[in-house]
Design a protein around this motif. Structure first.
Motif, PDB file in Angstrom:
ATOM      1  N   HIS A  90       0.859  -1.186   0.000  1.00 33.93           N
ATOM      2  CA  HIS A  90       0.000   0.000   0.000  1.00 33.93           C
ATOM      3  C   HIS A  90       0.892   1.231   0.000  1.00 33.93           C
ATOM      4  CE1 HIS A  90      -3.330   2.669   0.517  1.00 33.93           C
ATOM      5  NE2 HIS A  90      -2.901   3.098   1.688  1.00 33.93           N
ATOM      6  N   GLU A  92       2.021   5.070  -0.090  1.00 35.18           N
ATOM      7  CA  GLU A  92       1.475   6.286   0.515  1.00 35.18           C
ATOM      8  C   GLU A  92       2.576   7.346   0.652  1.00 35.18           C
ATOM      9  OE1 GLU A  92      -0.495   8.334   1.717  1.00 35.18           O
ATOM     10  OE2 GLU A  92      -2.437   7.445   2.143  1.00 35.18           O
ATOM     11  N   GLU A 145      -1.259  -1.167  10.049  1.00 31.26           N
ATOM     12  CA  GLU A 145      -0.251  -0.459   9.266  1.00 31.26           C
ATOM     13  C   GLU A 145       0.919  -0.101  10.180  1.00 31.26           C
ATOM     14  OE1 GLU A 145      -2.188   2.884   7.494  1.00 31.26           O
ATOM     15  OE2 GLU A 145      -3.318   1.661   6.067  1.00 31.26           O
ATOM     16  N   SER A 332      -3.845   7.134  -3.273  1.00 31.69           N
ATOM     17  CA  SER A 332      -3.889   7.554  -1.871  1.00 31.69           C
ATOM     18  C   SER A 332      -3.263   8.913  -1.623  1.00 31.69           C
ATOM     19  CB  SER A 332      -3.190   6.510  -0.992  1.00 31.69           C
ATOM     20  OG  SER A 332      -1.833   6.383  -1.378  1.00 31.69           O
ATOM     21  N   SER A 347      -1.874   2.530  -4.923  1.00 28.45           N
ATOM     22  CA  SER A 347      -2.023   1.181  -4.384  1.00 28.45           C
ATOM     23  C   SER A 347      -0.687   0.437  -4.384  1.00 28.45           C
ATOM     24  CB  SER A 347      -3.092   0.415  -5.160  1.00 28.45           C
ATOM     25  OG  SER A 347      -3.414  -0.789  -4.504  1.00 28.45           O
ATOM     26  N   THR A 348      -0.453  -0.448  -5.356  1.00 33.69           N
ATOM     27  CA  THR A 348       0.770  -1.244  -5.376  1.00 33.69           C
ATOM     28  C   THR A 348       1.891  -0.587  -6.171  1.00 33.69           C
ATOM     29  OG1 THR A 348       0.057  -2.509  -7.321  1.00 33.69           O
ATOM     30  CG2 THR A 348      -0.542  -3.382  -5.163  1.00 33.69           C
TER      31      THR A 348
END
Length: 365
Positions: A90, A92, A145, A332, A347-348
């Protein structure tokens, strides 16, 4: 009478043949609701997919969508959206470090890493156990997380919303040493800081939802609200407001407005005085305009680049939606690099697209 008897025999047969819950559905009664399954704790370290180190020409992974001619000063409608890195669980909090020949740092919130990428060196792990770290162990069963989330430059280093560390961290760019700037408010531990932004006086504004915790209502949670905070230059912590789902945060170029995404309402704004205190909360963009509302960036002209379900949506300083960059996966967060690209944590993976927008930087003494 024969019809009544046949119906009675039918119901009697049903009682004998099916469980009571199924019978309740047959005769029209509502079965009791099944309670949702409790969140599952982590049972060990989390690993992402093997990374692919892309080389130019990078694969296309999105599209620029012009909704208003004012968008043309920020981005060309035919600009190519490229995927430059992947292998995240994930992605960010992207932040660009340095000038045109600098590099990008990106949080992987669930794997507990900060990843580095540059056009010349590709993808590599910059910091392991970036958030939670207990004697070298980078995971805990109560954390969804364990890593960092939002990243910004400030105070002579990297400022991180340490969602897993449940604190605001300063990370030295040379030594990578982590220092906790704040982790409690009024004697209670922070939830899990999510995103942060630097104000013109050096204050760090940040959001603190419980999103990184497995049990978001306890027992690990000490604050009974999700807050928006200001960490003053002297490291005193001030609560600005409580919100149901705070996330992305930004400051206007003149330092007089504070922006924030809020799940149920969309995007809100406050007035900031010269001491960095916020007041007069009001709506900036309603949630009905576009779904989503993750992290955001404010550019040097005051436009908001907001992560939404579209990808990255651009609002003018007056809150008008003028364009968006769609992505193949959920987005994100984003960052305007000194190399002339908008970077998107998708995302990835990490995407980029050419932009004419300039990053907002405050010269803090």
């Amino acid at each position: 009478m024969p019809n009544q008897l046949s119906r009675r025999r039918l119901l009697a047969a049903l009682v004998a043949a099916v469980p009571s819950a199924a019978l309740a559905r047959v005769v029209g009664a509502q079965a009791p609701a099944t309670p949702p399954a409790p969140p599952q704790p982590m049972t060990g370290p989390v690993f992402g997919a093997p990374p692919t180190d892309f080389k130019p020409p990078y694969p296309e992974a999105g599209k620029v969508n012009r909704l208003d001619p004012r968008f043309d000063v920020l981005m060309d409608a035919d600009a190519k959206v490229e995927k430059v890195a992947d292998g995240f669980l994930h992605a960010e909090g992207p932040v660009w470090v340095g000038g045109n020949n600098g590099y990008l740092l990106v949080s992987d919130t669930q794997i507990n890493q900060i990843v580095k990428w540059s056009p010349t060196e590709g993808r590599s792990v910059w910091l392991e156990n970036s958030g939670y770290d207990a004697n070298g162990v980078g995971w805990a069963p109560n954390l969804r997380e364990p890593g960092t989330n939002g990243l910004i430059l400030g105070r002579g280093g990297l400022i991180a919303a340490g969602s897993g560390a449940r604190s605001i961290l300063r990370i030295d760019l040379a030594t990578k040493k982590k220092t906790v700037l704040v982790d409690h408010y009024m004697g209670k531990r922070l939830n899990s800081p999510n995103d942060c932004v630097l104000g013109p006086d050096g204050s760090v504004y940040f959001s603190d939802p419980p999103a990184a915790l497995v049990n978001r209502t306890g027992p690990d949670r000490e604050l009974d609200y999700a807050g928006v905070f200001r960490l003053a230059p002297d490291n005193s912590l001030h609560l600005i407001d409580t919100m149901s789902a705070p996330n992305g945060i930004g400051v206007s170029p003149d330092g007089t407005k504070l922006y924030h995404s809020d799940g149920p309402t969309g995007w809100v704004m406050w007035d900031l005085d010269k001491q960095g205190n916020a007041s007069n909360r009001r709506n900036f963009v309603a949630r009905s305009v576009v779904m989503g509302g993750d992290s955001l960036k404010i550019d040097a002209a005051g436009n908001m680049w907001a992560a939404t379900r579209e990808g990255v949506t651009v609002f003018t300083p007056g809150g008008e939606r003028i364009g968006f960059i769609s992505s193949e996966q959920g987005t994100s967060n984003c960052e305007i690099g000194a190399d002339g690209y908008l970077y998107m944590a998708s995302s990835t993976g990490v995407l980029r697209v050419r932009t004419k927008a300039k990053k907002l930087l405050f010269k803090v003494s």
